[in-house]
Structure formats: structure tokens, C-alpha cells
Design an enzyme around this catalytic site. Sequence first.
Site, PDB file in Angstrom:
ATOM      1  N   ARG A  80       2.291   2.188  -4.364  1.00  0.00           N
ATOM      2  CA  ARG A  80       2.148   1.211  -5.447  1.00  0.00           C
ATOM      3  C   ARG A  80       1.376   1.818  -6.621  1.00  0.00           C
ATOM      4  O   ARG A  80       1.689   1.550  -7.789  1.00  0.00           O
ATOM      5  CB  ARG A  80       1.432  -0.050  -4.940  1.00  0.00           C
ATOM      6  CG  ARG A  80       1.310  -1.114  -6.025  1.00  0.00           C
ATOM      7  CD  ARG A  80       0.721  -2.407  -5.523  1.00  0.00           C
ATOM      8  NE  ARG A  80      -0.669  -2.247  -5.121  1.00  0.00           N
ATOM      9  CZ  ARG A  80      -1.384  -3.199  -4.518  1.00  0.00           C
ATOM     10  NH1 ARG A  80      -0.827  -4.368  -4.240  1.00  0.00           N
ATOM     11  NH2 ARG A  80      -2.640  -2.981  -4.184  1.00  0.00           N
ATOM     12  N   LYS A 177      -0.856  -2.536 -11.593  1.00  0.00           N
ATOM     13  CA  LYS A 177      -2.262  -2.730 -11.224  1.00  0.00           C
ATOM     14  C   LYS A 177      -3.100  -1.898 -12.194  1.00  0.00           C
ATOM     15  O   LYS A 177      -3.534  -0.788 -11.885  1.00  0.00           O
ATOM     16  CB  LYS A 177      -2.482  -2.321  -9.762  1.00  0.00           C
ATOM     17  CG  LYS A 177      -3.726  -2.933  -9.165  1.00  0.00           C
ATOM     18  CD  LYS A 177      -3.689  -2.844  -7.659  1.00  0.00           C
ATOM     19  CE  LYS A 177      -5.038  -3.081  -7.035  1.00  0.00           C
ATOM     20  NZ  LYS A 177      -5.612  -4.390  -7.292  1.00  0.00           N
ATOM     21  N   GLU A 210      -0.302 -16.370  -8.218  1.00  0.00           N
ATOM     22  CA  GLU A 210      -1.204 -15.641  -7.327  1.00  0.00           C
ATOM     23  C   GLU A 210      -2.634 -16.070  -7.637  1.00  0.00           C
ATOM     24  O   GLU A 210      -2.861 -16.888  -8.522  1.00  0.00           O
ATOM     25  CB  GLU A 210      -1.026 -14.126  -7.487  1.00  0.00           C
ATOM     26  CG  GLU A 210      -1.297 -13.621  -8.896  1.00  0.00           C
ATOM     27  CD  GLU A 210      -0.923 -12.160  -9.103  1.00  0.00           C
ATOM     28  OE1 GLU A 210      -0.866 -11.392  -8.133  1.00  0.00           O
ATOM     29  OE2 GLU A 210      -0.705 -11.778 -10.270  1.00  0.00           O
TER      30      GLU A 210
HETATM   31  C1  LIG Z   1      -3.636  -9.716  -8.951  1.00  0.00           C
HETATM   32  C2  LIG Z   1      -3.569  -9.355  -7.514  1.00  0.00           C
HETATM   33  N1  LIG Z   1      -2.697  -9.988  -6.694  1.00  0.00           N
HETATM   34  C3  LIG Z   1      -2.618  -9.688  -5.390  1.00  0.00           C
HETATM   35  C4  LIG Z   1      -3.427  -8.716  -4.805  1.00  0.00           C
HETATM   36  C5  LIG Z   1      -3.330  -8.420  -3.337  1.00  0.00           C
HETATM   37  O1  LIG Z   1      -2.883  -7.101  -3.141  1.00  0.00           O
HETATM   38  P1  LIG Z   1      -3.339  -6.217  -1.897  1.00  0.00           P
HETATM   39  O2  LIG Z   1      -2.941  -6.944  -0.674  1.00  0.00           O
HETATM   40  O3  LIG Z   1      -2.585  -4.952  -2.065  1.00  0.00           O
HETATM   41  O4  LIG Z   1      -4.812  -6.059  -1.984  1.00  0.00           O
HETATM   42  C6  LIG Z   1      -4.351  -8.033  -5.613  1.00  0.00           C
HETATM   43  C7  LIG Z   1      -5.226  -6.996  -5.062  1.00  0.00           C
HETATM   44  O5  LIG Z   1      -4.975  -5.849  -5.171  1.00  0.00           O
HETATM   45  C8  LIG Z   1      -4.414  -8.349  -6.991  1.00  0.00           C
HETATM   46  O6  LIG Z   1      -5.281  -7.713  -7.778  1.00  0.00           O
END
Ligand SMILES: Cc1ncc(COP(=O)(O)O)c(C=O)c1O
Length: 328
Positions: A80, A177, A210
Site C-alpha cells: 500500500r 496515505k 471511514e
Molecule cells: C483514514 C484511514 N482509514 C483506515 C485506516 C485503517 O487502515 P489499517 O488497517 O491499514 O491501519 C487508516 C489507518 O491507516 C486510516 O488512516
Amino acid sequence: MATTLILSSDDALSRLRQSIHAKSGNFYAMYSSILGGIVTDPALMVLPLDDHMVHRGHSVFDTATLTHGMLYQLDPHLDRFLRSAELARIPLPFPRERLRQIILETAAASGHVEGSVRYWLSAGPGGYGLGPGECIGSSFYVIVFKQEAYPESYYTEGLKVVTSHVPIKPPLFARIKSTNYLPNVLVVLEAKDRSADNGVFIDQRGMVAESSNMNVAFVSKERVFRHPPFDAILSGITIQRVLQFAERLVKEGELKEIRIADIPVSEGHQAAEMMLIGSSIKVAPVVQWDGQAIGDGKPGPITKKLLEMWNEDARSAIDQLVAVPYPD
Ligand SMILES: Cc1ncc(COP(=O)(O)O)c(C=O)c1O
């Protein structure tokens, strides 16, 4: 008379050491491509101000959990990270394998077996303009640190969330990200102002998106596991794994099915269970949303089961764990 000191290099270094604060003990090791190596003295865990990550936010990041001396799900996180870098048009300073090796060796240099490992890729230093044309080359940083634990009550009693008024990122930015987490920070601050633990981003159509740095899932009263589509939110590595656990629960008859489709807020309010899912929070039950109880207002059985499955996975799923090469 000038009142602001002009410091020699030695003075500046000793002041950096004096500026160490009580929480610096949580920072175990840092790699910097600027230094070309790893430091364990928190005073030296600094960035050049001219790095475009600092003054333009032209950078991406990702995290992996260090648990029992292993990095959990390092490769999906790294994949990712590279997708984010491509969308943000940041060239890699090293091939993927070298980035991976640096992450593992920084974790090893920390000497710790539990913690978080976060890494950033930036357009790099070179000046204070906007475009990356002036940058001398991408930079890469890794930090190994102790994550502040969430309160135990999040898991035993559950969380309260509110629908946020903070505008959601447009899909392209939500999928990268990047270090622009201002909306995400504002969601948490707004939630605290409203006596809640976190907030939920809603899109322009009133659909659940989210949370601050977590994904949001539900179990309907018909025992359907519900999650929004991934095209306009961050595709969480944890939820992708949790969806595999949920498939197991479908096979075992505890869930009826999994449905990835838009979730209107009104449908979410009616759910039997609601949960927040992410690398930092793992799987945590939400028991109240906008002042309304979710289900019976207590942590739900599927949420608990998924957390247990996550804990078991992080402990023993050898295909999800990468050993940190600690020195003997
Ligand atoms: C905006 C956002 N949504 C969802 C997630 C959950 O992602 P992960 O399970 O990879 O931590 C994160 C964290 O990284 C995030 O910053």
C-alpha cells in the site's frame, strides 16, 4: 540589542539533547536516508526543514505492528505504501527490497519486541518551492516507537462515536496515505468536543465512509457483515484481513454473509453491532453513535470474536509475520 541567540554547531547539538522531553523515551530507533543510517538517540531523530514532506506535505507513509519480535502484515502495508507513493508521484529512492530491509533492520536496532514501525517516503529536501523539481532526491525515514495504548474500556465497554461535520477527503486523496491528516485530526478533536471517542466521516450522499484512522464495519440484525466499498476511502490492511476472518464466520454459520456496499447512516444506526478496525485500534466495538445505542448498547459477540481472531493471527499466523533480524 539582539535577543535571539546565534548558536554554534556544538551549542545546537547540546540544545537538541536538552530539548529531549519525557515522551522521547517512547522513540526507540530512527532510520534517515539523509543520515544514511540508524540513530537511537532521540535528539538526532530530526528532519531537514527543506524536506518537502515538512513544508508541502508531499509525502506518504504507512505503519506496521511490531509484536513478539515480528512485523505483522509488513508486506501488505509495504504494497500500500508503494501504491500511495505512485499516486503521489514520489519516486522510490531504493528498490522495494531495500526499503523492506531498512524497516526490518531499524526494528532490530530498536532492541524492542513490541511497538509500532512507521515509515515515510518524501519528495525530499532541496528548497522551499512547491514543485519537486528542486528536490535532490526522495527521502525515506523509519521510526520504531511505543504506541500509546487505547483505554482498556474501549474493548470492555465500547466506544461512542459521532457523525463528523468535517468534510471528507475526495476519493483520490482518501486512497493515498499521505501526510495530510488534517481532516482526520479535526474529526478526533470534534468528537472529543462532543464527548465522544471518535467520529465517522460521511460522504456527500450521506453514506458511511471511514473514521479518523480506522475503517468502520457493521453487523446487521440479519447477521450480515457490512462494510462500505473501498473506492473512496483508505483500503485498510486490517479490514482486508478481518474480511477473511468474517468469511470463516460465514462458513461456521455465525454470519449469514458479507456485503460490501454503500451504507446509509440510517441503516448503520439500526445495526446490531458496529466496530472500528485498523492497525492501531485492532477491532473495537462501538456501542453508541450520535447518542443512540447500537444494538443492545454493549460490545457485540461478532466484534469480540473478530478481535480474538485478530489477536490469534498476530500471535501465530506465520504467513502474516516477518521475523525481525535482532543481533544474537
Ligand atoms: C483514514 C484511514 N482509514 C483506515 C485506516 C485503517 O487502515 P489499517 O488497517 O491499514 O491501519 C487508516 C489507518 O491507516 C486510516 O488512516
